[in-house]
Design an enzyme around this catalytic site. Structure first.
Site, PDB file in Angstrom:
ATOM      1  N   GLY A 128       0.816  -1.217   0.000  1.00 53.18           N
ATOM      2  CA  GLY A 128       0.000   0.000   0.000  1.00 53.18           C
ATOM      3  C   GLY A 128       0.847   1.262   0.000  1.00 53.18           C
ATOM      4  O   GLY A 128       1.917   1.299   0.593  1.00 53.18           O
ATOM      5  N   ARG A 139       1.341  -5.678  -5.007  1.00 51.99           N
ATOM      6  CA  ARG A 139       1.281  -6.591  -3.867  1.00 51.99           C
ATOM      7  C   ARG A 139       1.750  -8.013  -4.195  1.00 51.99           C
ATOM      8  O   ARG A 139       1.464  -8.947  -3.447  1.00 51.99           O
ATOM      9  CB  ARG A 139      -0.136  -6.622  -3.292  1.00 51.99           C
ATOM     10  CG  ARG A 139      -0.566  -5.340  -2.597  1.00 51.99           C
ATOM     11  CD  ARG A 139      -1.739  -5.566  -1.665  1.00 51.99           C
ATOM     12  NE  ARG A 139      -2.212  -4.344  -1.045  1.00 51.99           N
ATOM     13  CZ  ARG A 139      -1.710  -3.825   0.071  1.00 51.99           C
ATOM     14  NH1 ARG A 139      -0.695  -4.423   0.672  1.00 51.99           N
ATOM     15  NH2 ARG A 139      -2.208  -2.717   0.580  1.00 51.99           N
ATOM     16  N   ASP A 199       5.405  -7.855   5.901  1.00 46.72           N
ATOM     17  CA  ASP A 199       5.523  -9.028   5.020  1.00 46.72           C
ATOM     18  C   ASP A 199       6.592  -8.818   3.945  1.00 46.72           C
ATOM     19  O   ASP A 199       7.386  -9.713   3.665  1.00 46.72           O
ATOM     20  CB  ASP A 199       4.182  -9.320   4.325  1.00 46.72           C
ATOM     21  CG  ASP A 199       3.224 -10.017   5.267  1.00 46.72           C
ATOM     22  OD1 ASP A 199       3.695 -10.542   6.303  1.00 46.72           O
ATOM     23  OD2 ASP A 199       2.007 -10.013   4.986  1.00 46.72           O
ATOM     24  N   LYS A 209       7.947   0.733   5.712  1.00 50.69           N
ATOM     25  CA  LYS A 209       6.843   1.542   5.197  1.00 50.69           C
ATOM     26  C   LYS A 209       5.501   0.982   5.631  1.00 50.69           C
ATOM     27  O   LYS A 209       5.322  -0.230   5.616  1.00 50.69           O
ATOM     28  CB  LYS A 209       6.906   1.510   3.663  1.00 50.69           C
ATOM     29  CG  LYS A 209       5.730   2.088   2.968  1.00 50.69           C
ATOM     30  CD  LYS A 209       5.062   1.111   1.973  1.00 50.69           C
ATOM     31  CE  LYS A 209       4.371  -0.041   2.631  1.00 50.69           C
ATOM     32  NZ  LYS A 209       3.467  -0.792   1.773  1.00 50.69           N
ATOM     33  N   THR A 210       4.586   1.742   6.054  1.00 49.94           N
ATOM     34  CA  THR A 210       3.162   1.455   6.116  1.00 49.94           C
ATOM     35  C   THR A 210       2.461   2.524   6.931  1.00 49.94           C
ATOM     36  O   THR A 210       2.912   2.880   8.021  1.00 49.94           O
ATOM     37  CB  THR A 210       2.787   0.050   6.679  1.00 49.94           C
ATOM     38  OG1 THR A 210       1.356  -0.040   6.722  1.00 49.94           O
ATOM     39  CG2 THR A 210       3.320  -0.249   8.064  1.00 49.94           C
ATOM     40  N   ASP A 247      -0.138   2.042   8.381  1.00 47.19           N
ATOM     41  CA  ASP A 247      -0.781   1.357   9.511  1.00 47.19           C
ATOM     42  C   ASP A 247       0.007   1.490  10.815  1.00 47.19           C
ATOM     43  O   ASP A 247      -0.531   1.280  11.888  1.00 47.19           O
ATOM     44  CB  ASP A 247      -0.962  -0.135   9.194  1.00 47.19           C
ATOM     45  CG  ASP A 247      -1.988  -0.359   8.091  1.00 47.19           C
ATOM     46  OD1 ASP A 247      -2.491   0.633   7.542  1.00 47.19           O
ATOM     47  OD2 ASP A 247      -2.280  -1.533   7.788  1.00 47.19           O
TER      48      ASP A 247
HETATM   49  P1  FBP Z   1       0.452  -1.924   3.637  1.00 45.17           P
HETATM   50  O1  FBP Z   1       0.410  -2.758   4.891  1.00 45.17           O
HETATM   51  O2  FBP Z   1       0.869  -2.669   2.429  1.00 45.17           O
HETATM   52  O3  FBP Z   1       1.271  -0.691   3.861  1.00 45.17           O
HETATM   53  O4  FBP Z   1      -1.020  -1.395   3.327  1.00 45.17           O
HETATM   54  C1  FBP Z   1      -1.797  -0.816   4.292  1.00 45.17           C
HETATM   55  C2  FBP Z   1      -3.200  -0.479   3.821  1.00 45.17           C
HETATM   56  O5  FBP Z   1      -3.287   0.896   3.515  1.00 45.17           O
HETATM   57  C3  FBP Z   1      -4.211  -0.859   4.892  1.00 45.17           C
HETATM   58  O6  FBP Z   1      -4.398   0.174   5.816  1.00 45.17           O
HETATM   59  C4  FBP Z   1      -5.434  -1.187   4.082  1.00 45.17           C
HETATM   60  O7  FBP Z   1      -6.256  -2.109   4.731  1.00 45.17           O
HETATM   61  C5  FBP Z   1      -4.864  -1.777   2.830  1.00 45.17           C
HETATM   62  O8  FBP Z   1      -3.583  -1.219   2.662  1.00 45.17           O
HETATM   63  C6  FBP Z   1      -5.706  -1.525   1.612  1.00 45.17           C
HETATM   64  O9  FBP Z   1      -5.165  -2.216   0.549  1.00 45.17           O
HETATM   65  P2  FBP Z   1      -5.425  -1.871  -0.984  1.00 45.17           P
HETATM   66  O10 FBP Z   1      -4.605  -0.670  -1.314  1.00 45.17           O
HETATM   67  O11 FBP Z   1      -4.927  -3.070  -1.697  1.00 45.17           O
HETATM   68  O12 FBP Z   1      -6.875  -1.598  -1.150  1.00 45.17           O
END
Ligand code: FBP
Length: 548
Positions: free
Chosen positions: A78, A142, A173, A199-200, A202
């Site tokens: 993400g 991803r 991951d 990075k994230t 979250d």
């Molecule tokens: P990462 O863990 O890859 O950084 O992604 C976090 C996130 O933004 C979450 O908060 C959310 O649930 C998810 O990605 C949404 O995924 P997508 O962009 O595939 O809809």
């Protein structure tokens, strides 16, 4: 390309670096490390990259000549504000080592490495993206980099381009997989180093050595701005309860940080719901009680923050979802022939009594959601569940019942919001701009010092950037063994909200007051220019964690 005035001004911003990285740099090795748990198992799986020492960079007078090096970079998962600055820091870092060094970006995430889809990132391109949000410079994806044939396919293109180091910018991951790749290339003696960057948005990739993942700061500030605006609106009209879901696939760090910034009436923390073994009805009763108490004071309005992953933390819901996953995986064919109008009854007739009762109590839309949209592993995509609507609908029903009993005297009207994508590509705050640039620059120094299987680390982040401590942490140090898809795997431990941690405690100490009173704070938009207390504050989470 037309640019906004802010974009133009922001392009000229020079991100701050830790003092130690500004001139000549030397690597100082600390003590050998071990994994956070399951040491024996992890050592066995990572014989070449286990137990390496922590690295700290220090300034030195000694200038070392480095040969030119070709480096590859991948954005994984993400989007998170600041990714472009990690890349520009890495670019500047390798160019400082030797002006003939080259940077290649793999397109659309790890898949770009496997499919040999890449571009050279030249100075002109990098300059277009400095201090901007987004991952659009090379795109993200991803695809999981975890199989040997992918590693080999990747090596083909690395060899062809003469790339000796690969930087993977990703979450827990992706960094786990970066370490598996580092180990594989080391075992094969391929001469390719692999470095990770945390990075994230979250915020759940953090530990003793990684104080925060990048993007969390900007994303939370963006959501807090908008929640603050909603709270002003709410306090002006005084007629709505706003149910606001916030991204964060599993951990509740984003919801908690926003709560600390805006002081809402209610914030649910999934980790607490799980720890207290709360049912869905308990959560609903908790919210309805706060609504009723405020109504008794004549306040028929308020705000409720809900973490995206909540449903999976309610133990009873988790059991229901697990049974549904198994049942639908085994009976997909039969289920596809059931008429839409009969599906709910069909599911209820097939579940165990406990799960059937919970399923029957769910609003129609949510019940349907639970039977649709499986991910490639056959799991419900919890992020698609409209938890904000689920809760407000159930709160509404409870309040209607209480009204009959004379326990609720007010009015209840709800508005719903989901904030996630709105913040993931925001222009990085000064904190993220500086932190990310430093992470990229640190990655270049780790490469220069021949390291592999390390994550770039920048600490002491509540001090001024000058005082930040740059270094590297062996990724194996953050690992433990966890069951994933039925198999025990080495993974970086995910950092959930700690109920005995300072941020949660600060929230818990104030939440009763916030529930009763209208104690809203309106943080306003991120400021890029101006006084340091307005522009450079790190998150409340970080400040509280570091005792500030
Ligand atoms: P990462 O863990 O890859 O950084 O992604 C976090 C996130 O933004 C979450 O908060 C959310 O649930 C998810 O990605 C949404 O995924 P997508 O962009 O595939 O809809």
């Amino acid at each position: 390309m037309t640019k906004s005035a802010l974009q133009i001004a922001r392009a000229a911003y020079q991100p701050k670096l830790p003092k130690a990285l500004k001139g000549n740099v030397k690597a100082v090795a600390g003590a050998a490390t071990q994994s956070v748990a399951d040491q024996e198992a992890i050592q066995k799986l990572f014989p070449n990259t286990y137990g390496m020492p922590l690295i700290k960079f220090e300034a030195t007078d000694e200038a070392i000549e480095f040969p030119a090096i070709n480096v590859g970079v991948i954005l994984s998962g993400g989007q998170a504000p600041g990714g472009h600055n990690v890349i520009s820091g890495l670019f500047d870092g390798i160019k400082k080592l030797n002006k003939d060094s080259k940077l290649y970006g793999f397109i659309l995430g790890p898949g770009g490495l496997v499919d040999h889809n890449y571009m050279e990132l030249t100075a002109d391109i990098i300059d277009e993206y400095r201090n901007t949000g987004g991952f659009d410079i090379i795109g993200s994806g991803r695809t999981k980099l975890e199989k040997e044939d992918q590693f080999e396919k990747g090596y083909e293109i690395l060899k062809e381009l003469g790339i000796k180091a690969l930087v993977i910018i990703g979450g827990d991951d992706s960094n786990t997989n970066a370490c598996v790749l580092a180990e594989y290339y080391a075992a094969k003696n391929y001469g390719v180093q692999v470095i990770g960057c945390p990075k994230t948005i979250d915020g759940d990739l953090k530990n003793e050595m990684i104080e925060t993942s990048f993007g969390f700061d900007t994303a939370c500030k963006t959501y807090s701005e908008v929640i603050g605006n909603i709270q002003r609106d709410c306090n002006s009209a005084r007629k709505y309860w706003h149910f606001i879901k916030l991204m964060g696939r599993s951990a509740s760090h984003i919801a908690l940080e926003c709560a600390l910034q805006v002081q809402p009436n209610i914030c649910i923390v999934s980790e607490e719901v799980e720890a207290k073994d709360m049912s869905l009805d308990d959560v609903v009763t908790y919210i309805a009680t706060a609504v009723a108490n405020r109504a008794a004071q004549g306040n028929n309005f308020g705000t409720v923050l809900i973490p995206e992953g909540l449903v999976e933390f309610i133990p009873a819901m988790k059991r229901l979802i697990a049974e549904l996953n198994d049942f639908l995986a085994a009976n997909a064919e039969e289920f596809s022939h059931i008429k839409k109008s009969h599906q709910r009854d069909y599911i209820i007739s097939k579940l165990t009594p406990e799960n059937a009762a919970i399923y029957a109590s769910l609003p129609e839309g949510v019940a349907r959601q639970l039977t649709l949209d499986r991910d490639p592993h056959g799991n419900v995509q919890v992020s698609l569940i409209e938890t904000e609507k689920l809760l407000s609908e159930m709160v509404g029903k409870k309040l209607a019942a209480w009204k009959e009993e004379g326990k609720f005297v007010g009015k209840f009207a709800a508005q719903h919001h989901f904030f996630g994508y709105e913040g993931r590509c925001a222009a990085p705050s000064n904190f993220d701009a500086d932190y990310c640039y430093s992470l990229g620059y640190t990655a270049a120094s780790l490469i220069a010092n021949g390291k592999t299987g390390y994550m770039s680390s920048v600490r002491n982040t509540t001090a001024s950037a000058d005082e930040w401590i740059a270094g590297g942490v062996p990724i194996t140090m953050m690992m433990n063994m966890e069951r994933r898809h039925g198999e025990m795997k080495p993974v970086i431990q995910k950092a959930l909200v700690k109920l005995d941690g300072a941020p949660f405690k600060a929230f818990a100490a104030q939440r009763e007051t916030w529930a009763k009173e209208t104690a809203y704070v309106y943080p306003g938009p991120i400021q890029y220019f101006g006084p340091t207390e307005v522009c450079d504050q790190p998150t409340k989470t970080l400040q509280l964690e570091q005792g500030k």
